[in-house]
Design a protein around this motif. Structure first.
Motif, PDB file in Angstrom:
ATOM      1  N   LEU A  83       0.790  -1.234   0.000  1.00  0.00           N
ATOM      2  CA  LEU A  83       0.000   0.000   0.000  1.00  0.00           C
ATOM      3  C   LEU A  83       0.821   1.281   0.000  1.00  0.00           C
ATOM      4  O   LEU A  83       0.373   2.299  -0.523  1.00  0.00           O
ATOM      5  CB  LEU A  83      -0.952   0.022   1.208  1.00  0.00           C
ATOM      6  N   CYS A  84       2.013   1.248   0.611  1.00  0.00           N
ATOM      7  CA  CYS A  84       2.713   2.540   0.738  1.00  0.00           C
ATOM      8  C   CYS A  84       4.233   2.396   0.843  1.00  0.00           C
ATOM      9  O   CYS A  84       4.842   3.089   1.664  1.00  0.00           O
ATOM     10  CB  CYS A  84       2.146   3.311   1.929  1.00  0.00           C
ATOM     11  N   ALA A  85       4.822   1.553  -0.001  1.00  0.00           N
ATOM     12  CA  ALA A  85       6.283   1.351   0.055  1.00  0.00           C
ATOM     13  C   ALA A  85       7.043   2.671  -0.098  1.00  0.00           C
ATOM     14  O   ALA A  85       7.961   2.971   0.668  1.00  0.00           O
ATOM     15  CB  ALA A  85       6.702   0.366  -1.024  1.00  0.00           C
ATOM     16  N   ARG A  86       6.658   3.467  -1.089  1.00  0.00           N
ATOM     17  CA  ARG A  86       7.377   4.719  -1.343  1.00  0.00           C
ATOM     18  C   ARG A  86       7.267   5.670  -0.149  1.00  0.00           C
ATOM     19  O   ARG A  86       8.240   6.297   0.261  1.00  0.00           O
ATOM     20  CB  ARG A  86       6.818   5.374  -2.624  1.00  0.00           C
ATOM     21  N   GLU A  87       6.053   5.750   0.417  1.00  0.00           N
ATOM     22  CA  GLU A  87       5.855   6.642   1.566  1.00  0.00           C
ATOM     23  C   GLU A  87       6.687   6.194   2.770  1.00  0.00           C
ATOM     24  O   GLU A  87       7.166   7.006   3.540  1.00  0.00           O
ATOM     25  CB  GLU A  87       4.363   6.706   1.930  1.00  0.00           C
ATOM     26  N   ARG A 113      10.232 -10.750  -1.400  1.00  0.00           N
ATOM     27  CA  ARG A 113       9.314  -9.908  -2.184  1.00  0.00           C
ATOM     28  C   ARG A 113       9.145  -8.527  -1.538  1.00  0.00           C
ATOM     29  O   ARG A 113       9.108  -7.509  -2.221  1.00  0.00           O
ATOM     30  CB  ARG A 113       7.931 -10.545  -2.273  1.00  0.00           C
ATOM     31  N   VAL A 114       9.006  -8.520  -0.216  1.00  0.00           N
ATOM     32  CA  VAL A 114       8.809  -7.240   0.487  1.00  0.00           C
ATOM     33  C   VAL A 114      10.092  -6.411   0.392  1.00  0.00           C
ATOM     34  O   VAL A 114      10.052  -5.196   0.136  1.00  0.00           O
ATOM     35  CB  VAL A 114       8.370  -7.465   1.957  1.00  0.00           C
ATOM     36  N   ARG A 115      11.239  -7.070   0.578  1.00  0.00           N
ATOM     37  CA  ARG A 115      12.536  -6.369   0.449  1.00  0.00           C
ATOM     38  C   ARG A 115      12.641  -5.726  -0.935  1.00  0.00           C
ATOM     39  O   ARG A 115      13.027  -4.571  -1.075  1.00  0.00           O
ATOM     40  CB  ARG A 115      13.702  -7.354   0.616  1.00  0.00           C
ATOM     41  N   LEU A 118      10.457  -2.674  -1.423  1.00  0.00           N
ATOM     42  CA  LEU A 118      11.020  -1.500  -0.750  1.00  0.00           C
ATOM     43  C   LEU A 118      12.223  -0.957  -1.526  1.00  0.00           C
ATOM     44  O   LEU A 118      12.391   0.259  -1.653  1.00  0.00           O
ATOM     45  CB  LEU A 118      11.412  -1.861   0.692  1.00  0.00           C
ATOM     46  N   SER A 119      13.036  -1.858  -2.058  1.00  0.00           N
ATOM     47  CA  SER A 119      14.199  -1.420  -2.849  1.00  0.00           C
ATOM     48  C   SER A 119      13.722  -0.697  -4.098  1.00  0.00           C
ATOM     49  O   SER A 119      14.244   0.364  -4.456  1.00  0.00           O
ATOM     50  CB  SER A 119      15.073  -2.599  -3.268  1.00  0.00           C
ATOM     51  N   GLU A 120      12.696  -1.262  -4.747  1.00  0.00           N
ATOM     52  CA  GLU A 120      12.157  -0.604  -5.956  1.00  0.00           C
ATOM     53  C   GLU A 120      11.574   0.765  -5.619  1.00  0.00           C
ATOM     54  O   GLU A 120      11.539   1.659  -6.462  1.00  0.00           O
ATOM     55  CB  GLU A 120      11.076  -1.475  -6.612  1.00  0.00           C
ATOM     56  N   ALA A 121      11.108   0.928  -4.379  1.00  0.00           N
ATOM     57  CA  ALA A 121      10.538   2.220  -3.954  1.00  0.00           C
ATOM     58  C   ALA A 121      11.634   3.191  -3.526  1.00  0.00           C
ATOM     59  O   ALA A 121      11.337   4.302  -3.093  1.00  0.00           O
ATOM     60  CB  ALA A 121       9.547   1.994  -2.816  1.00  0.00           C
ATOM     61  N   GLY A 122      12.891   2.752  -3.585  1.00  0.00           N
ATOM     62  CA  GLY A 122      13.997   3.681  -3.310  1.00  0.00           C
ATOM     63  C   GLY A 122      14.788   3.410  -2.044  1.00  0.00           C
ATOM     64  O   GLY A 122      15.708   4.175  -1.726  1.00  0.00           O
ATOM     65  N   ALA A 123      14.452   2.337  -1.302  1.00  0.00           N
ATOM     66  CA  ALA A 123      15.198   2.069  -0.058  1.00  0.00           C
ATOM     67  C   ALA A 123      16.614   1.605  -0.404  1.00  0.00           C
ATOM     68  O   ALA A 123      16.794   0.725  -1.242  1.00  0.00           O
ATOM     69  CB  ALA A 123      14.481   0.995   0.761  1.00  0.00           C
ATOM     70  N   LYS A 124      17.606   2.222   0.261  1.00  0.00           N
ATOM     71  CA  LYS A 124      19.003   1.850  -0.024  1.00  0.00           C
ATOM     72  C   LYS A 124      19.354   0.569   0.727  1.00  0.00           C
ATOM     73  O   LYS A 124      20.121  -0.266   0.244  1.00  0.00           O
ATOM     74  CB  LYS A 124      19.953   2.972   0.450  1.00  0.00           C
TER      75      LYS A 124
END
Ligand code: PTJ
Length: 257
Positions: A83-87, A113-115, A118-124
């Motif tokens: 619902l809100c990976a980027r946020e 999948r969750v990792r 989050l990576s695709e949403a920009g998490a380093k």
């Protein structure tokens, strides 16, 4: 994915369902997560499907608590990622928090999948599921007990959402402060958390981020005062009163018919 007309009165809610079902089909969300969303929707309806004042006040306290923290962590499950990976990534950046995957219905594949989401949403960097770097939270028997030593295990403040309650209690027993996002003011999580934001996750996470951005220049004394002045019992009671008022409002409308 099906489209929903812009003018549809329940567009937002339907789009959220679509996002969850898409997450389920990708192996990000578990089947039980779809049921959890249904319960959340029912409470959201009773709360007026908006961010209420008590949620705004809780977001301010949550933001202050996260900014004061030595080692804050945002704990992410399947529903949150769908619902809100980027946020989540933006909030973690704003308050300097680590991000860790922690699942109730844990499988290695879903952690991955969750990792990935989050990576695709920009998490380093995403913690969780690192095997030897994981430790077990005492007295907790679900798969949620497996946490990262560098993340939740050593955190002083943990933000979590869509929880079952046991882990919140276990984290509080370990001396941590817990910020919970939960639409049900009566849930065990809401009752056990240090700060409960009774709001829908896609509104609550940006809400906490905006509050943190607004507090960026505040000194530590002012932040501590904000945390000290917050009372979670009163917040939950305000949420229940809002539900009561809305029930009266809605039943009055029926009575006039
Ligand atoms: O960790 P996972 O991905 O394996 O999934 C775990 C789930 C979500 C299945 C698990 O934690 C669970 O069963 O949760 P519960 O016990 O159903 O609790 C979810 C709580 O979150 C309930 O109090 C709901 O009212 C609330 N909730 C549901 N959807 C939302 C929500 N709160 C905020 N925003 C939502 N969208």
């Amino acid at each position: 994915m099906e489209t929903v007309p812009e003018a549809h009165p329940r567009r937002k809610s339907i789009m959220t369902r679509h996002a969850l079902v898409a997450g389920f089909e990708k192996g990000l969300v578990c089947g039980q997560g779809l049921i959890a969303q249904g319960r959340g929707e029912a409470f959201d309806y009773l709360l007026g499907e908006e961010t209420n004042d008590f949620a705004k006040d809780a977001s301010e306290a949550a933001a202050a608590m996260l900014l004061l923290a030595r080692s804050p962590v945002v704990s992410v499950n399947g529903n949150m990622a769908a619902l809100c990976a980027r946020e989540i990534v933006l909030l973690a950046g704003e308050v300097g928090a680590k991000i860790e995957v922690n699942l109730f219905y844990r499988t290695d594949e879903r952690v991955e999948r969750v990792r990935q989401a989050l990576s695709e949403a920009g998490a380093k960097r995403v913690l969780g599921g690192e095997g030897r770097g994981e430790v077990k939270i005492p007295e907790l028997f679900s798969e949620r007990r497996r946490v990262s030593r560098k993340g939740i295990y050593s955190a002083d403040v943990v933000l979590l959402a869509l929880e079952d309650g046991d882990r919140t209690k276990a984290l509080v027993r370990m001396g941590k402060k817990v910020v919970a996002v939960d639409l049900n003011p009566l849930s065990a999580t809401s009752q056990a958390a240090t700060v409960t934001v009774v709001d829908e996750i896609t509104r609550a996470i940006p809400g906490i981020r905006f509050a943190a951005a607004g507090l960026r220049r505040a000194n530590r004394k002012a932040l501590r005062e904000k945390v000290r002045a917050f009372d979670n019992r009163k917040t939950l009671s305000r949420a229940l009163k809002r539900i009561g008022a809305r029930m009266r409002e809605l039943s009055g409308e029926l009575g006039r018919g």
